[in-house]
Scaffold this motif. Sequence first.
Motif, PDB file in Angstrom:
ATOM      1  N   HIS A 548       0.867  -1.182   0.000  1.00  0.00           N
ATOM      2  CA  HIS A 548       0.000   0.000   0.000  1.00  0.00           C
ATOM      3  C   HIS A 548       0.902   1.230   0.000  1.00  0.00           C
ATOM      4  CE1 HIS A 548      -4.133  -1.646   0.920  1.00  0.00           C
ATOM      5  NE2 HIS A 548      -3.366  -2.711   0.941  1.00  0.00           N
ATOM      6  N   LYS A 549       0.887   1.939  -1.102  1.00  0.00           N
ATOM      7  CA  LYS A 549       1.869   2.999  -1.268  1.00  0.00           C
ATOM      8  C   LYS A 549       1.577   4.222  -0.408  1.00  0.00           C
ATOM      9  CE  LYS A 549       4.502   5.266  -4.888  1.00  0.00           C
ATOM     10  NZ  LYS A 549       4.645   5.462  -6.330  1.00  0.00           N
ATOM     11  N   HIS A 550       0.308   4.592  -0.278  1.00  0.00           N
ATOM     12  CA  HIS A 550       0.014   5.837   0.451  1.00  0.00           C
ATOM     13  C   HIS A 550       0.415   5.760   1.912  1.00  0.00           C
ATOM     14  CE1 HIS A 550      -3.531   3.492   1.320  1.00  0.00           C
ATOM     15  NE2 HIS A 550      -3.916   4.368   2.221  1.00  0.00           N
ATOM     16  N   ASN A 552       2.841   3.501   2.664  1.00  0.00           N
ATOM     17  CA  ASN A 552       4.144   2.870   2.496  1.00  0.00           C
ATOM     18  C   ASN A 552       4.324   1.648   3.393  1.00  0.00           C
ATOM     19  OD1 ASN A 552       6.593   2.726   1.110  1.00  0.00           O
ATOM     20  ND2 ASN A 552       7.690   3.704   2.818  1.00  0.00           N
ATOM     21  N   GLU A 585      -4.789   1.263  -6.171  1.00  0.00           N
ATOM     22  CA  GLU A 585      -3.952   2.429  -5.864  1.00  0.00           C
ATOM     23  C   GLU A 585      -3.026   2.786  -7.021  1.00  0.00           C
ATOM     24  OE1 GLU A 585      -1.255   2.904  -2.499  1.00  0.00           O
ATOM     25  OE2 GLU A 585      -2.831   2.023  -1.256  1.00  0.00           O
ATOM     26  N   GLU A 589      -2.813   6.123  -9.413  1.00  0.00           N
ATOM     27  CA  GLU A 589      -1.596   6.908  -9.635  1.00  0.00           C
ATOM     28  C   GLU A 589      -1.294   7.048 -11.137  1.00  0.00           C
ATOM     29  OE1 GLU A 589       1.759   6.317  -6.880  1.00  0.00           O
ATOM     30  OE2 GLU A 589       2.962   5.994  -8.678  1.00  0.00           O
ATOM     31  N   THR A 607     -10.799   3.225   1.082  1.00  0.00           N
ATOM     32  CA  THR A 607     -11.295   4.602   1.030  1.00  0.00           C
ATOM     33  C   THR A 607     -12.721   4.729   1.524  1.00  0.00           C
ATOM     34  OG1 THR A 607     -12.136   4.372  -1.221  1.00  0.00           O
ATOM     35  CG2 THR A 607      -9.873   5.140  -0.992  1.00  0.00           C
TER      36      THR A 607
END
Length: 822
Positions: A548-550, A552, A585, A589, A607
Amino acid sequence: MDSTFYADIILPVPLPRLFTYQIPEEWTSAIVPGMRVVVPFGNKKYYSGVVYSLHDQKPEAYETKEIISILDKQPVVNEVQLNFWRWIADYYMCTLGEVYKAALPSGLKLESQTKVHYNADWLSGAKLNAKETIVLDYLAEKKTASIQDLNNITEMKNSLPVIKSLLDKQAVFVSERLKDSYKPKTKKVLQLAPEYSHEQKLQNAFTELSRAKKQLNALMVFFTMIGGAHKNNYAKTIDKNELKKKSGASTTVLNELISKGLFIEIETTISRLDTDATSTKGMHNLNPIQQKARQQIQQQFALKDAVLLHGVTSSGKTEIYIQLIQEQIKQGKQVLYLLPEIALTTQITSRLKLVFGNQIGIYHSKYSDAERVEVWNDILNKENYKVVIGVRSSIFLPFDNLGLIIIDEEHENTYKQFDPAPRYHARDAALVLAHMHKAKVLLGTATPSIETYRNTQVGKYGLVELFERFEGIKMPRIQTVNVREEKRKKKMSSDFSPLLVEEVGRALENGEQAILFQNRRGFSPYLECAQCSWVPKCKYCDVSLTYHKHINQLVCHYCGHSNYLPRTCSACESPALHTKGFGTEKIEEDIRIIFPEAKVVRMDLDTSRTRKSHENIIRSFERSEVDILIGTQMISKGLDFDKVSVVGILNADSMLNYPDFRAFERSFQMMAQVGGRAGRKNKQGTVIIQTANPDNPVILDVVNNNFKNHYQNELAERETYKYPPFYRLIYLTIKHKNANIANQAADYFGQYLRGIFNERVVGPQAPPISKIQNWHIRKVMLKLESGVSLPKIKTMLRSAIDTVVSHPGFKAVVIQADVDPM
Ligand code: ADP
Ligand code: ZN
Ligand code: ZN
């Protein structure tokens, strides 16, 4: 003759039986089945449970204890419900206690929270024995204590008899936690005190207040709000807060007026539930095609208990439901409208609210406990609520007069509860519930489940079809893109094919919207070391971690465990850890890079954890504040947007390749449903399916909108490989924290079952995810041909399970049964 009465009580414990308690003599006429009572259990525990039945048979095997309090004056669970619970427990192989836990909202379940209070008004005349004195002294000091507290006083092991005798002497009183956990919401209203309705007195009051400017002003505003100083208005009440707002008066000012006796303050209960819309607008006249469908449904209902309305997306099914509901209400019947999940309820609810106003109750998982208790009680007290819209658990509401159950999107697997028990399927259970009420069932969907469709083909259910969209709007044009080819030709550098980018671009230019569907949340499903192919996995589960990048972080989608991103590979220490695959995600992006001007929103579990956030996303998309909506299966369901002209399915293959006998069926449903969001009003839409196998038969059936072909193919496969609807399945899950014990128990159990059921037993096997939260999982499957006696088989199965779990070598082994697994 013993004249004592006993109650058999359902308790929230996982033991497959009822528990018999003695009814104190003074309560014999007060207790009826369906009421909640508090009883002692085991050594120091108390539970609230539901009375299942009454009798005068003293149990032989054990000494009965007494019920210590009755929580209700009227049953909260009716007779049909108790029969229904019994059916669920038998059919899905669980206990009545487990059904009770699932059925009642937690605000109606108390666990051992009986509080004992010191009665300050007690006239200490009665004689107390030593134990009573100890308890009462303790309470005199503490004022209030739980029964556990009292049990913990040193000399006391079981304080119950003492409490009972203190209760008789009125030295103490008890209250239940119910009062804490569910409080009705109230508001304060003000009313003119009756004596001021005399003109003379009122005049005097005004004169007296001439120097208290603020109070005088508040009084004047009050009179304006009730519509003027006239005796017809004096009985009216005004919301205290509203008066504060309108007059600018503080609480102190208003309280002054109350203490002077001008106002009376009244506290009234108000509903937490949204009760605004009340108009009966919004009902459309059906067009001739819809009318015909409606007539057919009624004709079929004359012959059959259930009818499938197979109508393509946007064919106007919901409008037909509305008409049918209206008819039931006219006949004084209740209607249950089942929806698979709340994603749908915002839009459908507002549509139905427009028509039925306050006659609708809503029951879903994101409601607070108090709200759910309110819906429950309102149905119980027959207030409002002729129609209930709800998710699967709403089949447990206390209906007493159902005329119709509508099961919208009947194919959805969210109707099935996986964990904990009862592992019921709300659609299937609703059919039984309807039967108990002599009600009819209407199943509706654009993509019927194989089981339901087969029931129409063998004549068990009626079938009514709608093949045209409302107002003749064309079904979307569906195209496939061969991603393997595109990549080979180096035309596809991102996750989007040139065709998809082109179509989305065109939609944006025309001021239309696009939906991109990817059935994985997170940024990428896993990381991989470029050197040695190491993949980070969950410590507790046998799955790779999703990046999950947001945040990290690497997150386990099975147990929720999360880790920070490792800098280097744990196996070879190479820093080259690459993200693999793509989730919502990453789509978000990447699409922002391609269309920097577009407003993009993502809707997935991350979300939209709350009811509000979810609604907000849908609303903003509806209001065209968003151009591109990206989401998981959440967006595939029932949503009705006007301006969506393009839908992209980014990776059809991951669904098709899932190792499950329903993978093709699910893929067809998912693609047809997501695609159905395109081009609902005004013009034909476009759907683009990205796949490495454009010739896959399921994809071809989706492209050709050919449900019947899909059904025939599936049916043939199911028959060949012995799956539903030809065979019934029961999955048995064997779990243990130790892999060896799990294996041994599974082998033993498998052998044991084979001895009884022969070749009907498949396994044991390790499922695709063989460890979750440190539980090692093995599966045994039972395939049962039609015609076998299910009750008999279940009885044998139960005893087989008992044998294994009580085997000394298999301590703490858990075996769970899942009947009709999804
Ligand atoms: P479905 O439930 O089959 O997907 P809906 O009932 O949502 O279809 O209908 C699709 C759209 O057409 C909705 O916006 C609905 O309001 C509209 N619609 C359907 N039937 C009528 C009707 N008889 N009169 C006016 N509008 C209708
Ligand atoms: Zn490595
Ligand atoms: Zn995990």
